[in-house]
Design a protein around this motif. Structure first.
Motif, PDB file in Angstrom:
ATOM      1  N   GLU A   1      18.553   9.534  -5.154  1.00  0.00           N
ATOM      2  CA  GLU A   1      17.772   9.381  -3.929  1.00  0.00           C
ATOM      3  C   GLU A   1      16.546   8.537  -4.223  1.00  0.00           C
ATOM      4  O   GLU A   1      15.855   8.749  -5.223  1.00  0.00           O
ATOM      5  N   PHE A   2      16.277   7.579  -3.340  1.00  0.00           N
ATOM      6  CA  PHE A   2      15.070   6.763  -3.443  1.00  0.00           C
ATOM      7  C   PHE A   2      14.266   6.927  -2.165  1.00  0.00           C
ATOM      8  O   PHE A   2      14.820   6.834  -1.062  1.00  0.00           O
ATOM      9  N   VAL A   3      12.981   7.196  -2.341  1.00  0.00           N
ATOM     10  CA  VAL A   3      12.106   7.467  -1.204  1.00  0.00           C
ATOM     11  C   VAL A   3      10.947   6.475  -1.221  1.00  0.00           C
ATOM     12  O   VAL A   3      10.202   6.380  -2.201  1.00  0.00           O
ATOM     13  N   VAL A   4      10.827   5.738  -0.116  1.00  0.00           N
ATOM     14  CA  VAL A   4       9.735   4.762   0.046  1.00  0.00           C
ATOM     15  C   VAL A   4       8.794   5.284   1.121  1.00  0.00           C
ATOM     16  O   VAL A   4       9.222   5.682   2.206  1.00  0.00           O
ATOM     17  N   THR A   5       7.518   5.316   0.824  1.00  0.00           N
ATOM     18  CA  THR A   5       6.518   5.677   1.825  1.00  0.00           C
ATOM     19  C   THR A   5       5.622   4.465   2.082  1.00  0.00           C
ATOM     20  O   THR A   5       5.177   3.799   1.140  1.00  0.00           O
ATOM     21  N   LEU A   6       5.380   4.195   3.351  1.00  0.00           N
ATOM     22  CA  LEU A   6       4.548   3.063   3.754  1.00  0.00           C
ATOM     23  C   LEU A   6       3.518   3.542   4.773  1.00  0.00           C
ATOM     24  O   LEU A   6       3.862   4.328   5.663  1.00  0.00           O
ATOM     25  N   PRO A   7       2.286   3.090   4.667  1.00  0.00           N
ATOM     26  CA  PRO A   7       1.268   3.507   5.645  1.00  0.00           C
ATOM     27  C   PRO A   7       1.517   2.846   7.002  1.00  0.00           C
ATOM     28  O   PRO A   7       1.827   1.655   7.080  1.00  0.00           O
TER      29      PRO A   7
ATOM     30  N   GLY B   1       0.800  -1.222   0.000  1.00  0.00           N
ATOM     31  CA  GLY B   1       0.000   0.000   0.000  1.00  0.00           C
ATOM     32  C   GLY B   1       0.829   1.266   0.000  1.00  0.00           C
ATOM     33  O   GLY B   1       0.307   2.344   0.305  1.00  0.00           O
ATOM     34  N   GLY B   2       2.107   1.156  -0.355  1.00  0.00           N
ATOM     35  CA  GLY B   2       2.994   2.315  -0.330  1.00  0.00           C
ATOM     36  C   GLY B   2       3.393   2.779  -1.718  1.00  0.00           C
ATOM     37  O   GLY B   2       2.857   2.318  -2.735  1.00  0.00           O
ATOM     38  N   THR B   3       4.354   3.695  -1.777  1.00  0.00           N
ATOM     39  CA  THR B   3       4.870   4.219  -3.035  1.00  0.00           C
ATOM     40  C   THR B   3       6.389   4.301  -2.953  1.00  0.00           C
ATOM     41  O   THR B   3       6.967   4.368  -1.867  1.00  0.00           O
ATOM     42  N   VAL B   4       7.032   4.304  -4.104  1.00  0.00           N
ATOM     43  CA  VAL B   4       8.477   4.494  -4.172  1.00  0.00           C
ATOM     44  C   VAL B   4       8.786   5.377  -5.376  1.00  0.00           C
ATOM     45  O   VAL B   4       8.192   5.220  -6.438  1.00  0.00           O
ATOM     46  N   ILE B   5       9.696   6.330  -5.182  1.00  0.00           N
ATOM     47  CA  ILE B   5      10.122   7.197  -6.279  1.00  0.00           C
ATOM     48  C   ILE B   5      11.649   7.251  -6.282  1.00  0.00           C
ATOM     49  O   ILE B   5      12.295   7.089  -5.244  1.00  0.00           O
ATOM     50  N   GLY B   6      12.207   7.479  -7.462  1.00  0.00           N
ATOM     51  CA  GLY B   6      13.644   7.656  -7.611  1.00  0.00           C
ATOM     52  C   GLY B   6      13.936   9.023  -8.196  1.00  0.00           C
ATOM     53  O   GLY B   6      13.217   9.492  -9.092  1.00  0.00           O
ATOM     54  N   MET B   7      14.974   9.680  -7.693  1.00  0.00           N
ATOM     55  CA  MET B   7      15.333  11.019  -8.147  1.00  0.00           C
ATOM     56  C   MET B   7      16.837  11.107  -8.368  1.00  0.00           C
ATOM     57  O   MET B   7      17.614  10.458  -7.658  1.00  0.00           O
TER      58      MET B   7
END
Length: 251
Positions: free
Chosen positions: A242-248, A227-233
């Protein structure tokens, strides 16, 4: 007659487009199979060489030989597991064994597992992980795999002496994990496609050609399954990423 001829022309063009697309897909499939075969064959060479020498190796050398074989087998196992995970995700068969758990020990285990590689690369690693509990409804093995893959990429593509930073923060009901490195970065052309299977940046292959280009695909599928998201920059070649993972958080 004119309308019928126009329809025939359109149909012929469509058939040509379909044939061209099928030919491109066939070429891509052949390239992927060649890539997979190459990556799975690489660990077999040292295993075969060691197996041929075992009968003549002094007993004092056997532990080192065993360690080398185990390392290559683990590498092959990771490749096969990543391939299976991509296949499971594409067919809707990816399953998680979720339960309410504290993610902090999982983060610490992932860091511990990656520490030997960072020491070998002489990387400067820092982490900011709060001591309090952060409860997630997740699969502990898969969560470790997510962070291990992202940290592993940072280590793999950061030259010796570089920096890798991990931070964990809260934003409302979300846990945010960020991994920043001072590595080779990601080109603007490759950045939109880094989570697609079998995609590798050209300059990344030149820097370190190992791998199938599916590690980040597995990360995306596992994060989204939680249920999360991941983005790469990245600002481009040589400017890190930079990689950012968000998890509820568990309610």
């Amino acid at each position: 007659m004119r309308e019928a001829n126009a329809q025939l022309v359109i149909a012929a063009l469509s058939a040509q487009d379909l044939q061209a697309a099928a030919e491109r897909a066939l070429i891509q499939q052949k390239n992927i199979l060649a890539l997979v075969a190459h990556e799975l064959r690489n660990p077999l060479t040292p295993i075969s060489m060691i197996a041929g020498r075992l009968a003549r190796v002094p007993s004092a050398e056997l532990p080192r030989m065993q360690s080398l074989i185990e390392g290559q087998v683990q590498h092959m196992s990771r490749l096969v597991e990543d391939l299976l995970d991509v296949s499971r995700a594409s067919t809707g068969k990816l399953r998680l064994d979720c339960k309410i758990l504290n993610i902090v020990p999982i983060i610490e285990r992932a860091i511990e597992a990656c520490t030997p590689s960072m020491l070998a690369q002489k990387l400067h690693f820092t982490s900011q992980v709060p001591e309090e509990q952060f409860m997630i409804n997740g699969d502990s093995i898969r969560l470790t795999q997510i962070l291990g893959n992202i940290l592993g990429n940072a280590i793999k593509y950061t030259p010796p002496g570089g920096i890798v930073r991990l931070s964990v923060t809260l934003e409302r009901n979300l846990l945010v994990l960020s991994v920043i490195d001072t590595g080779i970065g990601i080109s603007a052309q490759a950045l939109p496609f880094i989570f697609d299977p079998f995609v590798q940046d050209v300059h990344a292959v030149g820097f370190n050609g190992a791998g199938l280009g599916i590690g980040l695909t597995v990360v995306r599928e596992l994060v989204e399954a939680h249920g999360g998201t991941v983005i790469g920059m990245s600002d481009g070649d040589g400017l890190g990423s930079e990689f950012v993972v968000t998890l509820p958080l568990a309610q």
